[in-house]
Design a protein around this motif. Structure first.
Motif, PDB file in Angstrom:
ATOM      1  N   ASP A 100      -3.985   1.059   5.363  1.00  0.00           N
ATOM      2  CA  ASP A 100      -4.523   0.837   4.188  1.00  0.00           C
ATOM      3  C   ASP A 100      -5.875   1.593   3.978  1.00  0.00           C
ATOM      4  N   ASN A 148      -4.374   3.862   0.220  1.00  0.00           N
ATOM      5  CA  ASN A 148      -3.233   2.798   0.330  1.00  0.00           C
ATOM      6  C   ASN A 148      -3.657   1.343  -0.013  1.00  0.00           C
ATOM      7  N   VAL A 202       0.800  -1.896   1.615  1.00  0.00           N
ATOM      8  CA  VAL A 202       1.111  -1.528   2.983  1.00  0.00           C
ATOM      9  C   VAL A 202       1.793  -2.581   3.639  1.00  0.00           C
ATOM     10  N   SER A 217      -0.107   0.948  -4.416  1.00  0.00           N
ATOM     11  CA  SER A 217       0.852   2.158  -3.761  1.00  0.00           C
ATOM     12  C   SER A 217       0.348   2.160  -2.590  1.00  0.00           C
ATOM     13  N   ALA A 218       1.441   2.778  -1.681  1.00  0.00           N
ATOM     14  CA  ALA A 218       1.254   3.164  -0.451  1.00  0.00           C
ATOM     15  C   ALA A 218       2.056   4.253   0.021  1.00  0.00           C
TER      16      ALA A 218
END
Length: 382
Positions: A174, A299, A304, A340-341
């Protein structure tokens, strides 16, 4: 949502077809048509075209309300001549898929085939085939497109293959994972003169000779922490190719790179101050413009965690690897509107590097990437 051996044979063939017909950023019309044709065979509930240029999105609705989960790949290739004897090598001189976007697209095609056979229990899945990643304009154009409001994802996921990482291993963390970067174009304007009487003109030669090392000294790299800054001079031109003319115009191109967008604002301000002061000292006019603007890619911890659970369930090894990395990626734009990741999927420790003329996406990664995304979708949407 199981993919068969025959599916994999056809997905590899699709990937290699795309590999033979690369198109550059903002020119991906034929690639988009090939993607649409493949998607139609899977029976999505809706296909949106022309997103941010040539972008394509396929929507697969679940049986009940729930979150919208977007998975993204890229359509564009690179302006590089491919060096390969493979039967599927690029058929277009000076252009090639040397970053693996053809492989990433094949992974989403695998998701489309699986979702066509079995919809999620709730929510919906959006498969986003994004244009113009390589020049940093595509994701921003997609997000700005009014049609993107029809998608409005709650989660956004992506992957990028990564040579140098053991084959099939994943790097995931992350926080910031890709640097912000942008191209700085500097134009210095003076006055030409006869080469026998340079004192009658105003030459940018001394300013260029001073600025190139001075810009580099503003950002010399170092550890990838909050203070990271790097400036790479990539191109310079002084005057015209003539022996009889002392130059009156010059250009310097440089790539600025920082870990975060906040750091980029500071680096741009320092670089602009340097350029303006050197131009004034030499009596030169100056213009500064920016191209290939990439925000940093960060991230989200929640996203994550979903990927980590999927990787564990699928038995795919992962750790944070060497993250963050210096390279830029415009997927970060989607993090402005969704959790989002992005994860990085190893292409092999000795595999040719991204953007190298002998790079080719490893076909065996298609199944691994598809498994991870399908597990993530199953865990989120049932």
């Amino acid at each position: 949502m199981v993919l068969t051996n025959q599916d994999m044979v056809e997905l590899v063939a699709f990937r290699r077809k795309l590999h033979r017909m690369p198109e550059l950023s903002r020119e991906e019309a034929q690639t988009a048509r090939e993607v649409q044709a493949f998607l139609k065979s899977t029976g999505p509930d809706r296909i949106i075209t022309g997103l941010g240029g040539h972008g394509v999105a396929a929507i697969y609705d679940g049986r009940a309300p729930g979150p919208t989960v977007m998975v993204r790949s890229e359509l564009d290739g690179l302006p590089i001549e491919e060096i390969s004897s493979a039967p599927h090598r690029s058929a277009t001189p000076g252009k090639a898929h040397l970053c693996g976007h053809d492989g990433h697209t094949a992974i989403l095609a695998a998701l489309a085939r699986a979702l066509g056979r079995q919809r999620p229990q709730r929510g919906r899945v959006v498969l986003m085939f994004q244009p113009a990643e390589e020049d940093g304009s595509g994701a921003a154009a997609v997000v700005a497109d009014p049609k993107f409001r029809q998608i409005a994802p709650d989660y956004a996921f992506a992957l990028h293959n990564l040579p140098g990482l053991p084959f099939g291993k994943v790097a995931l963390a992350d926080g910031p994972v890709n640097c912000a970067s942008r191209g700085m174009r500097i134009v210095l304007s003076g006055k030409t003169a006869h080469a026998s009487m340079p004192e009658t003109g105003t030459s940018p030669v001394n300013a260029v000779a001073n600025l190139m090392p001075a810009l580099t000294a503003l950002g010399e790299g170092g550890p990838l922490d909050e203070g990271f800054a790097m400036i790479t001079v990539t191109h310079a031109k002084v005057g015209e190719a003539a022996f009889g003319v002392a130059p009156g115009r010059a250009e310097i191109w440089a790539t600025l790179r920082t870990l975060t967008d906040a750091g980029m604002e500071d680096l741009c301000a320092r670089a602009e101050h340097l350029v303006l002061s050197r131009a004034r000292e030499q009596g030169l006019g100056v213009e500064i413009a920016y191209d290939d603007i990439f925000h940093h890619c960060e991230n989200a911890p929640e996203a994550v965690a979903h990927l980590q659970r999927a990787l564990t369930a699928e038995g795919v090894p992962f750790d944070r690897g060497s993250l963050p990395i210096r390279a830029s990626e415009d997927f970060g734009r989607f993090g402005e509107t969704a959790s989002s990741a992005m994860f990085f999927l190893g292409a092999g420790e000795n595999h040719p590097s991204l953007h190298n003329p002998d790079y080719d996406f490893p076909d065996d990664l298609i199944g691994i990437g598809a498994r991870v995304f399908l597990r993530t979708l199953r865990d989120l949407l049932g």
